[in-house]
Structures are given as C-alpha cells and as structure tokens.
Write a protein that holds these residues in place. Structure first.
Motif, PDB file in Angstrom:
ATOM      1  N   THR A  15       0.699  -1.270   0.044  1.00 31.79           N
ATOM      2  CA  THR A  15      -0.149  -0.086   0.008  1.00 31.79           C
ATOM      3  C   THR A  15       0.902   1.281   0.010  1.00 31.79           C
ATOM      4  O   THR A  15       2.309   1.186   0.111  1.00 31.79           O
ATOM      5  N   THR A  16       0.301   2.471  -0.008  1.00 30.32           N
ATOM      6  CA  THR A  16       1.049   3.673  -0.187  1.00 30.32           C
ATOM      7  C   THR A  16       1.001   4.114   1.462  1.00 30.32           C
ATOM      8  O   THR A  16       0.053   4.086   2.226  1.00 30.32           O
ATOM      9  N   VAL A  17       2.256   4.616   1.817  1.00 31.57           N
ATOM     10  CA  VAL A  17       2.712   4.972   3.077  1.00 31.57           C
ATOM     11  C   VAL A  17       3.006   6.445   3.128  1.00 31.57           C
ATOM     12  O   VAL A  17       4.031   6.696   2.328  1.00 31.57           O
ATOM     13  N   TYR A  18       2.491   7.153   4.004  1.00 30.91           N
ATOM     14  CA  TYR A  18       2.688   8.692   4.055  1.00 30.91           C
ATOM     15  C   TYR A  18       3.874   8.883   5.289  1.00 30.91           C
ATOM     16  O   TYR A  18       3.408   8.397   6.372  1.00 30.91           O
ATOM     17  N   SER A  19       4.804   9.383   4.998  1.00 32.45           N
ATOM     18  CA  SER A  19       5.812   9.617   6.157  1.00 32.45           C
ATOM     19  C   SER A  19       6.136  11.176   6.584  1.00 32.45           C
ATOM     20  O   SER A  19       6.550  11.576   5.076  1.00 32.45           O
ATOM     21  N   CYS A  54      12.982  10.744   5.821  1.00 35.50           N
ATOM     22  CA  CYS A  54      12.019   9.688   4.977  1.00 35.50           C
ATOM     23  C   CYS A  54      12.906   9.809   3.596  1.00 35.50           C
ATOM     24  O   CYS A  54      13.373  10.804   3.170  1.00 35.50           O
ATOM     25  N   VAL A  55      12.815   8.790   3.000  1.00 33.92           N
ATOM     26  CA  VAL A  55      13.375   8.506   1.444  1.00 33.92           C
ATOM     27  C   VAL A  55      12.095   7.771   0.899  1.00 33.92           C
ATOM     28  O   VAL A  55      11.659   6.790   1.191  1.00 33.92           O
ATOM     29  N   ALA A  56      11.635   8.773  -0.286  1.00 37.82           N
ATOM     30  CA  ALA A  56      10.620   8.023  -0.981  1.00 37.82           C
ATOM     31  C   ALA A  56      10.908   7.007  -1.972  1.00 37.82           C
ATOM     32  O   ALA A  56      12.117   6.578  -2.295  1.00 37.82           O
ATOM     33  N   SER A  57      10.153   5.855  -1.889  1.00 38.33           N
ATOM     34  CA  SER A  57      10.345   4.737  -2.686  1.00 38.33           C
ATOM     35  C   SER A  57       9.048   4.405  -3.276  1.00 38.33           C
ATOM     36  O   SER A  57       7.746   4.518  -2.815  1.00 38.33           O
ATOM     37  N   SER A  58       9.221   3.470  -4.387  1.00 41.54           N
ATOM     38  CA  SER A  58       7.948   2.999  -4.976  1.00 41.54           C
ATOM     39  C   SER A  58       7.724   1.807  -4.469  1.00 41.54           C
ATOM     40  O   SER A  58       8.282   0.984  -3.666  1.00 41.54           O
ATOM     41  N   ALA A  59       6.508   1.182  -4.581  1.00 41.75           N
ATOM     42  CA  ALA A  59       5.838  -0.262  -4.135  1.00 41.75           C
ATOM     43  C   ALA A  59       6.751  -1.259  -4.894  1.00 41.75           C
ATOM     44  O   ALA A  59       7.348  -1.231  -5.782  1.00 41.75           O
ATOM     45  N   PRO A  68       4.894  -6.467   3.296  1.00 38.30           N
ATOM     46  CA  PRO A  68       4.762  -5.852   1.977  1.00 38.30           C
ATOM     47  C   PRO A  68       5.759  -4.636   1.865  1.00 38.30           C
ATOM     48  O   PRO A  68       5.913  -3.814   2.922  1.00 38.30           O
ATOM     49  N   GLN A  69       6.349  -4.558   0.713  1.00 35.81           N
ATOM     50  CA  GLN A  69       7.162  -3.237   0.265  1.00 35.81           C
ATOM     51  C   GLN A  69       6.342  -2.151  -0.080  1.00 35.81           C
ATOM     52  O   GLN A  69       6.045  -2.041  -1.407  1.00 35.81           O
ATOM     53  N   ASN A  70       5.667  -1.384   0.919  1.00 33.42           N
ATOM     54  CA  ASN A  70       4.844  -0.185   0.554  1.00 33.42           C
ATOM     55  C   ASN A  70       5.552   0.781  -0.158  1.00 33.42           C
ATOM     56  O   ASN A  70       6.657   1.054   0.043  1.00 33.42           O
ATOM     57  N   LYS A  71       4.645   1.694  -0.747  1.00 28.98           N
ATOM     58  CA  LYS A  71       5.074   2.888  -1.443  1.00 28.98           C
ATOM     59  C   LYS A  71       5.166   3.932  -0.425  1.00 28.98           C
ATOM     60  O   LYS A  71       4.259   4.041   0.286  1.00 28.98           O
ATOM     61  N   ILE A  72       6.316   4.606  -0.278  1.00 29.90           N
ATOM     62  CA  ILE A  72       6.640   5.431   0.599  1.00 29.90           C
ATOM     63  C   ILE A  72       6.565   6.936  -0.021  1.00 29.90           C
ATOM     64  O   ILE A  72       7.078   7.157  -0.957  1.00 29.90           O
ATOM     65  N   VAL A  73       5.592   7.785   0.496  1.00 25.43           N
ATOM     66  CA  VAL A  73       5.384   9.284   0.156  1.00 25.43           C
ATOM     67  C   VAL A  73       5.871   9.962   1.274  1.00 25.43           C
ATOM     68  O   VAL A  73       5.268   9.938   2.301  1.00 25.43           O
ATOM     69  N   VAL A  79      -6.558   7.557  -1.767  1.00 26.84           N
ATOM     70  CA  VAL A  79      -5.549   7.290  -3.012  1.00 26.84           C
ATOM     71  C   VAL A  79      -5.763   5.820  -3.277  1.00 26.84           C
ATOM     72  O   VAL A  79      -5.875   5.019  -2.391  1.00 26.84           O
ATOM     73  N   PRO A  80      -6.117   5.679  -4.740  1.00 25.46           N
ATOM     74  CA  PRO A  80      -6.224   4.204  -4.830  1.00 25.46           C
ATOM     75  C   PRO A  80      -4.981   3.533  -4.483  1.00 25.46           C
ATOM     76  O   PRO A  80      -3.848   4.019  -4.706  1.00 25.46           O
ATOM     77  N   PRO A  81      -4.979   2.288  -4.455  1.00 25.33           N
ATOM     78  CA  PRO A  81      -3.657   1.350  -4.314  1.00 25.33           C
ATOM     79  C   PRO A  81      -2.915   1.417  -5.482  1.00 25.33           C
ATOM     80  O   PRO A  81      -3.262   1.576  -6.449  1.00 25.33           O
TER      81      PRO A  81
END
Length: 918
Positions: free
Chosen positions: A855-859, A864-869, A900-905, A914-916
């Motif tokens: 899923t998408t995770v807001y940090s 924080c380092v943004a990463s894709s799912a 799971p390797q979530n999306k980091i925002v 936000v859609p998955p």
C-alpha cells in the motif's frame, strides 16, 4: 539428791534381797533404857493417836518373799498441813507401839488404820521435862546447805568404835540413814551437834499394856519415844513431832536413844510438817492404852504386804530395838550390825552380789539406746524429702524445699539457661551452641534426688542441720551431637596463622612478621561444654591449640638478610643477542617477589615483565615468526609454509638474572631462542581442506556504494579457516565497520525505513555466506531474515546484519576444516566452502501463504526517503534434512513472515483516499 528416807529405802531393799537382817554385835547387848526407832513420822494432829493392831501369830511367815519389800506404801506428804488434807491412812498422829524381841524389818510398809479410842484410858505417869539441849552453831559449809527443815536421821545403836578414827558420830548417823558417803580418810572436821534427848516413860511389863500418852502443849515439833519396860525386852515407842515434855519419872541422863528418828539442823533433807503442826491449835490428848503385839521370834519373818495386819504394817516403820544400857551419853551408839569397816557409808548393809543390779543397768542402757535409735531413725525419715538448707544448683537456691518443690524450682529457674543458645568464645572470636542440637539436657529430678532420701548416715542429718553449699547439677550429654556441634564451630572459632613475608616497594624490601594461628581443641572444648554449660558464667571460654605458620619468623629473617637485601643492593647487567642491557635496582624490585617453597621463602622474578624490561632497553633484538596459511592460487587453496622467529624465554631470563643478583658478578648472559609459528604446514594439511563442499552467489544491484561495501566485505572474509567444531562469526570476520576499514555509507533498512548507513549492502554478503554454510550442512547458530523480502535473495533463506545488534553465525559440525572463499565477479558476490564432503543436504521451500499487497504510506519523518511499491508480504517455511552415510540425522524447518514493500510518500497524507498502487 534425794531425801535420807529415799536413800535408806534403797539400802534396805539391797539388804532385803540377800535374805539377811541386821545382826547384833555380841559385845553390844541391847539396853533396857533405850528403844529403837524406825522411819520418819509426819507430825500428826495433836490429840489423835494411832494404835497398832496386834500381830497375828497364827499366820506363818513367808520365807520365799524377801522381807522389807514395800507394798502399797503411800507417799509421805511433806508439805505444810494447811496446804492439803491428810489421807486417813497417813494421818499425822503420834504412834506408841511396843518394841518386839526382834527388830522388825524397817522397810515393811506402813498401813496402819486408826483404832477406836477407849473411853477411859489409863492416866500416864507424868514425867518431868528434860532440859532442852541447844545445838552448837553449824559450820559455814553446813549452814550453806541447810534449809528450813531438818533431815531425819536414824541414830546408831552403839557408840563408834575407837578403831574408826575417820568417822564421827554425826557422820555415822548420816551413813546409817544412807544420806551421804563416809570418806575413808579423815574428812575436814565437822562440828558435833548435840542431839536433843526425849524423856523416857517407863511402862509396866505386860503383853497388853497401853501406854498412856499425855499431850504436851503446843510447841516446836519433836520426836516422842516410848521408854523401855523392864519386863518386856522390846518396847515400841511412838515418835511425835513435838518437843519433849516432863515425864512422871526422871530420866537417868540425856542420852540419845539408839535408833530414834531425830532432826539434825543444818543438813538438808525431807521437809516435815512441823510448821503445820506448830500452827495447829493445841488440844489436850487423852491417853489410850494401845495393845502391844506379841513379839516375833528371832529368825522368823513377819507377813508383809497386803497379808500383814494393819497394825503390824503400821508398826514396821516405828519398832526399834531396845538399848542395852540405861546410861545416858551424848555420843550415839554404833549400829548393831556386823559389817566390815569400809569407806562407804552403806557398809552397814549386806554386800550386793551384783547379780540383780547389772541386768537392770543393762536394761536401762539398752532402753536408752533403743529410744535414741528410734528417735534418730524417726528424724531421718521425717526429713527424707527435705533438701539441706543452703543448697544451690547453677545459682538457683533450693535449700529447705521439698523434693517436688525443688525440682519445680530448678526447672523454672534454669529454663532460659537450658534453652537459649550458649555463648562461647575462643581467643577474640565468639560463637554460640544450641543446647538441644548439642544434646545437652538438665535432669532436675536426679539432681534433687542426690540431696534427699532416707539415709541413716550421720552426714545426712549434719547437712540438714548445718547446711551445704553449691551442688553440681546432673546433666545428660549426647557425645556424638556435642562433638558435631563443636566441629561445626571450628570453622568460625579459629584463626589462620600468618606466614612471614617480604615485599618490595619503592625499590626496597619490607618484611611482614610471622604470626601463630590457633584452632579449637575439640576434645577439651567438648569437655568444657559438657561440665560447665549449666554452671559457669557465659560466654564459656573454650580451649585452643596454637598453629605454627609455615613460614616462621626465623625463615623470614633469614630470607631478608641473605636474599632480599642483596637483590636490591646494585643493578644487574644482561648480555643477550649481542647487546648489553643494564637493569637498575627499581627495575629489579618491580619484578622481584618471594614465594613460600618447602617452608621457606624463595626469590621469584616475573619472567614476562623482565622480558619487557630487557626489550625496552634493546633495538630489534627479536624477529617475529610467520604462521603457515592458505592462499588461493589458480582458484584453489594452497598451503603457504610458516617462518620461525627469535624470542627471549621468560623463565630462562628470570633464572639468569636471579642468579646474577645473588652472585658477586652481577652479569647475566642469556641466549635468544627460536620460535615455531602457531600454525604449521603439517597442521594445515591434516585439516582435509581439499574440495568444494558448497557454493552460493547472489546478484548485485546497480548501487555502486553497496557494491563497494560488498566487495570490501568479501575480501575480509576470504581465506577464513574454521576449525572442526569451530564457529564462524561474520562481524568478527569483517572487522570494524568503519571508514578506516574501507567501508562507506550506503542504503540500509532501519526500523522499516530506507536510510543511509555505514556499510550498507553487507547484508548481501551475510545472505550469500549463510546459504553457502546452509548447503554445507553446518549448524545454524544465529541469523535473522529481512523484514521485507528482496527478490535477489531466496525466500526464507536470507540473513541481515547490523554490527553490535545482529550477527550471522554458524558452526562447523564436521571433523574437517572449512576454508571460506569469497569474491565479487560477474555482477555477483560469490562464497565457496572448501573442505571434505561430509553431510548430505536436502532442502525445500513451502509455497507462500498469507500474502499481503503493498500500500501507500505517507511519512513525515525527517529521514524519509521516498520509494516505489515493491514486493508483497507473505509467509514462507524452509526445511533442511541432514544425512550421514544415507542415514537421516536431523530435519529442521524455519518459518518467516515478510511485510509488504509499501510505497513511501514523504509528506502528509491527502484528504481524499488514494487508490492502491498498481
């Protein structure tokens, strides 16, 4: 002293027992002018006379019964007449009886009954009164013992013989009455007291003539004696307590009548009733004619006791023998009795054979002994349960108590002493002993029983009368328990000895004195507790024995003088490897010490420290050795031989320096020694490192920093040799994860966030090495997979690392060595294990389960380092089976769950959903 009458009665009783009567001396015939008298006669009432009944001649005398035994003789009352009434039989009256031919027994009891008085008695001839005789004053000794009364004394019948100069008339009279003993030697002169003479009234000879008696006026009491009659050989006279009065005929002279009862002033005796008679009013007495009993033939015994007539019993005490002459003389005649001159006044009586007296004496003695014995036994029995006074036991006073009370007193008084711990001391150390655990008990009943009980020994009564002191209690001791308790105290109640010692400080030696130690003397301590635990003051002092130290003071002084002072007296030179080194005194003192060896102090030098002191004063003295090791040549391990070096042997150097320090030449020469490497070629060859037993590789990423760290990490672990049963640790093989060790910052996963950290990417080296060991069959000691699964690693068989927190370890479970080969090539990191094949390994991985989509995770974290799912999360299980020679040895499974390797925002979450992530 008894009265004269009582003493006379005893003498007469002795005479009566022999069956003999007084025998008249042939030379002294009785006189017609004198009449004999008998026993004392109390003063009767004036005017009342008692006539004696005539004796019954028809009654024969009983020769079997001794004459003179008194029967039912009443006691004569000597008190004043006014104090009490006189008994009828013993009425105080004047008695006149005739004297028979033979003198009756004077001890015959008197039981005279008064006869009726004739209406017309014949008048008695008046006699002129004799002039009164005034006695001379008594001597001082006589006056001192004289009382208010006079002693009745029977006058002797004849004058004393000229051959008896030691006797006096007065003493003869006293001896005759049995009052005193006449000494055999001439006594002190006693004044002769004239005896008052009573006028004699002549009586016509007739068998039945009554003598008229004229009552005199009231006057002091005195005896009245009837005069003898010429026709009758024996005339009875009645003694009356009245002074003599004039008679009708004049007396030839004032001569004392033999045998009459007189009162001698100045000699104590029985009191008479003279005072009562004098105090009574005077009354005229009418004379009566008293019949005179027929005389008893000589040798015949008259009846006595209750069988004798009353008159005869009454006259037995008053009838006396007639005198032989009518001449009056102031000297009384001697007793007409054949008796041998003796020193005793009782010689007038017959000798006592002793056959009757000793049984009575023996009986009296036996009676006294029996009575005293009974009293003694009774006293012993009465006090049998009493504790002697003054008795104390362990400070508790039980004296004078009964047995039960004493036992109770001991138990209550010694409760704390017998139950509380016993304080003991030895030296300056104290301890305690529990009486119950030590088997110490007080037996209170037995303690008291030793002090009480029925005992006839005189010491028992003596102790009760005069008391006793401290008594020892009776206790019971369990020797085994007591010994165990004493031995348990031995550890605490002891002091170890102090050995003498020498220490070096500031370059000089210093001595420590030896001190003796001590320990408990078990046997003596047990005896002390056994005997004193209840009575002695606490704490009890227990005996100890000294323990001599191993190093005595003498040995210490010897080592100090002969060794220590010489070691520090000067420097020591050391010649080694072509170099000369001088060791100063402080350097020698710093490495020197003394140790106990065979009860003595021996010098010891610290070899390693001494090597350091020598090397510090030399240059390149030693060469290091090189161990044999493996090197990979042509992609295969090769053994590189080791190289020997040189060194100083510490023990050799110390011995050489110590010898030089005590010698006159203070130089030590030491040779260098060769050292082999720790790992030799032979040892490495024996490990069996000859083939590849497992190999694993993982692909690299495009991140150059990660690749640099992975390459550096592979170089560090390459060539690591793990011995059989040895453990491989990745963190130890890598060394410090620092820049100095060639590592840099790269991406790492910490707390679920991808951040930069030192040594990033080393987890791939860890995962690759873990799989190589996994397939080699080695034992998994420690590993932990990542929280997220990365596609470059096998599912469930990967391991991360974080220095100081997480490590990857495995153990070589084969008998062969394991050599690790690692390198980076072909965009992969490779790890290979060289050894000898041992285990057969089979592995399996289960299908994924519990799969979770990212899923998408807001940090909003500052790091924080943004990463894709990335990959989804899931659960997986891996299983490995180890077999040896076709036999399965172990099978183990390991399960892990990945997130799971979530999306980091980076930033706040939007307001709209936000859609998955696709």
């Amino acid at each position: 002293m008894g009265s004269s009458t009582e003493r006379g009665a005893d003498a007469r009783e002795d005479a009566a027992t022999t069956g003999s009567e007084p025998v008249l001396d042939a030379t002294e015939a009785p006189s017609d002018d004198a009449a004999t008298g008998g026993a004392d006669v109390d003063n009767g009432t004036p005017g009342e006379d008692a006539a004696a009944e005539p004796q019954d001649e028809s009654q024969p005398a009983d020769e079997s019964e001794p004459v003179g035994e008194p029967v039912d003789e009443p006691d004569v009352d000597t008190s004043a007449a006014g104090d009490h009434e006189t008994a009828p039989e013993a009425a105080n009256a004047a008695e006149v009886v005739e004297a028979p031919d033979a003198a009756p027994d004077p001890d015959a009891p008197v039981d005279a009954e008064p006869e009726p008085i004739d209406d017309e008695p014949e008048p008695a001839a008046e006699a002129e009164p004799a002039p009164p005789v005034t006695p001379e004053p008594a001597a001082a000794a006589e006056r001192g013992v004289a009382d208010s009364t006079a002693t009745a004394i029977m006058a002797p019948t004849v004058a004393p013989a000229a051959t008896s100069p030691t006797r006096t008339p007065l003493l003869d009279a006293v001896a005759a009455a049995g009052a005193v003993n006449v000494p055999t030697t001439t006594p002190p002169e006693i004044p002769v007291v004239p005896v008052p003479v009573v006028p004699v009234v002549p009586v016509a000879p007739s068998d039945a003539v009554a003598l008229p008696v004229v009552a005199p006026p009231a006057a002091p009491a005195g005896p009245i004696v009837a005069a003898p009659v010429a026709a009758a050989p024996v005339v009875a006279a009645s003694a009356v307590n009245a002074p003599p009065w004039p008679s009708t005929t004049s007396a030839p002279s004032a001569r004392p009548v033999p045998g009459q009862v007189v009162r001698v002033p100045g000699i104590p005796g029985r009191p008479v009733a003279a005072a009562a008679a004098a105090a009574a009013p005077a009354a005229p007495a009418t004379p009566e004619a008293a019949p005179i009993p027929a005389p008893t033939p000589l040798g015949a015994e008259a009846p006595v006791g209750r069988e004798a007539p009353a008159a005869q019993r009454a006259s037995s005490a008053t009838v006396v023998s007639s005198p032989t002459s009518s001449d009056a003389s102031p000297v009384p005649a001697r007793v007409t009795q054949v008796a041998e001159e003796s020193s005793s006044p009782l010689d007038v009586f017959a000798a006592d054979s002793g056959r009757r007296r000793w049984p009575r004496v023996l009986l009296w003695i036996l009676s006294i002994v029996v009575v005293l014995g009974a009293v003694y036994v009774g006293a012993c029995y009465a006090v049998a349960s009493k504790v002697p006074r003054g008795a104390t036991v362990a400070g508790v006073d039980i004296g004078g108590l009964d047995q039960d009370a004493a036992v109770a007193a001991l138990r209550s008084g010694l409760t704390s002493v017998t139950t509380e711990p016993i304080a003991v001391t030895a030296g300056d150390v104290t301890g305690t002993i529990d009486p119950a655990s030590a088997g110490l008990t007080l037996d209170a009943p037995a303690t008291v029983s030793r002090l009480v009980g029925f005992d006839l020994h005189p010491a028992r009564l003596w102790n009760l009368l005069f008391g006793v002191g401290v008594q020892t209690p009776v206790t019971h001791v369990d020797d085994a328990a007591l010994t165990s308790a004493i031995e348990a105290l031995g550890g605490s109640l002891s002091q170890a000895p102090v050995d003498g010692a020498i220490v070096f400080a500031d370059g000089t030696p210093h001595e420590t004195a030896a001190v003796d130690g001590w320990e408990l003397d078990t046997a003596a301590a047990a005896q002390t507790v056994r005997t004193q635990w209840l009575t002695a003051a606490r704490p009890l002092t227990l005996a100890t024995v000294a323990i001599e130290p191993d190093i005595t003071q003498a040995e210490t002084d010897k080592a100090m003088t002969e060794v220590a002072t010489r070691v520090t007296s000067a420097p020591v030179a050391v010649q080694v490897g072509g170099q000369l080194v001088s060791l100063p005194v402080k350097a020698l003192a710093s490495v020197a010490s003394f140790v106990a060896q065979d009860s003595a102090l021996a010098l010891k030098l610290d070899g390693p420290k001494l090597v350091t002191e020598v090397l510090a004063r030399t240059t390149n003295l030693l060469t290091a050795s090189a161990d044999a090791h493996f090197e990979f040549q042509n992609d295969a391990p090769v053994i590189v031989p080791g190289q020997a070096g040189t060194t100083l042997d510490p023990q050799t150097l110390a011995d050489a320096v110590a010898a030089a320090a005590l010698a006159s030449d203070r130089t030590a020469t030491v040779e260098l020694s060769q050292t082999d490497p720790a790992q030799s070629t032979d040892k490495l060859a024996a490990l069996g490192v000859k083939e590849i037993v497992s190999e694993f590789a993982t692909p690299l990423t495009s991140e150059p920093k990660r690749t640099a760290n992975i390459t550096n990490g592979a170089a560090h672990i390459n060539g690591t040799l793990v011995q059989p049963d040895g453990t491989f640790s990745l963190t130890e093989a890598l060394g410090p994860i620092t820049a100095e060790n060639g590592f840099i910052d790269a991406g790492v996963l910490v707390g679920g966030e991808h951040v930069q950290g030192m040594g990033g990417g080393l987890s791939q080296v860890s995962t690759t090495t873990f799989n190589a060991a996994y397939f080699a069959g080695f034992e998994d000691i420690e590993h932990r997979p990542h929280t997220e699964w990365f596609s470059r690693y096998p599912e469930g068989r990967e391991a991360t690392i974080y220095t100081g927190v997480l490590d990857m370890k495995w153990k070589n479970t084969t008998p062969y060595g394991a050599l690790v080969q690692a390198w980076v090539a072909d965009n992969q990191v490779h790890v290979r294990i060289w050894s000898t094949k041992y285990w057969t390994v089979e592995t399996s991985t289960s299908a994924r389960s519990n799969v979770k989509t990212p899923t998408t995770v807001y940090s909003q974290s500052p790091t924080c380092v943004a990463s894709s799912a990335g990959n989804p999360g899931f659960k997986v299980t891996t299983t490995r089976t180890l077999s040896l020679d076709g036999v399965v040895k172990t099978t183990k499974s390991f399960t892990w769950t990945y997130k799971p390797q979530n999306k980091i925002v980076c930033g706040p979450a939007p307001t709209t959903p936000v859609p998955p992530a696709a």
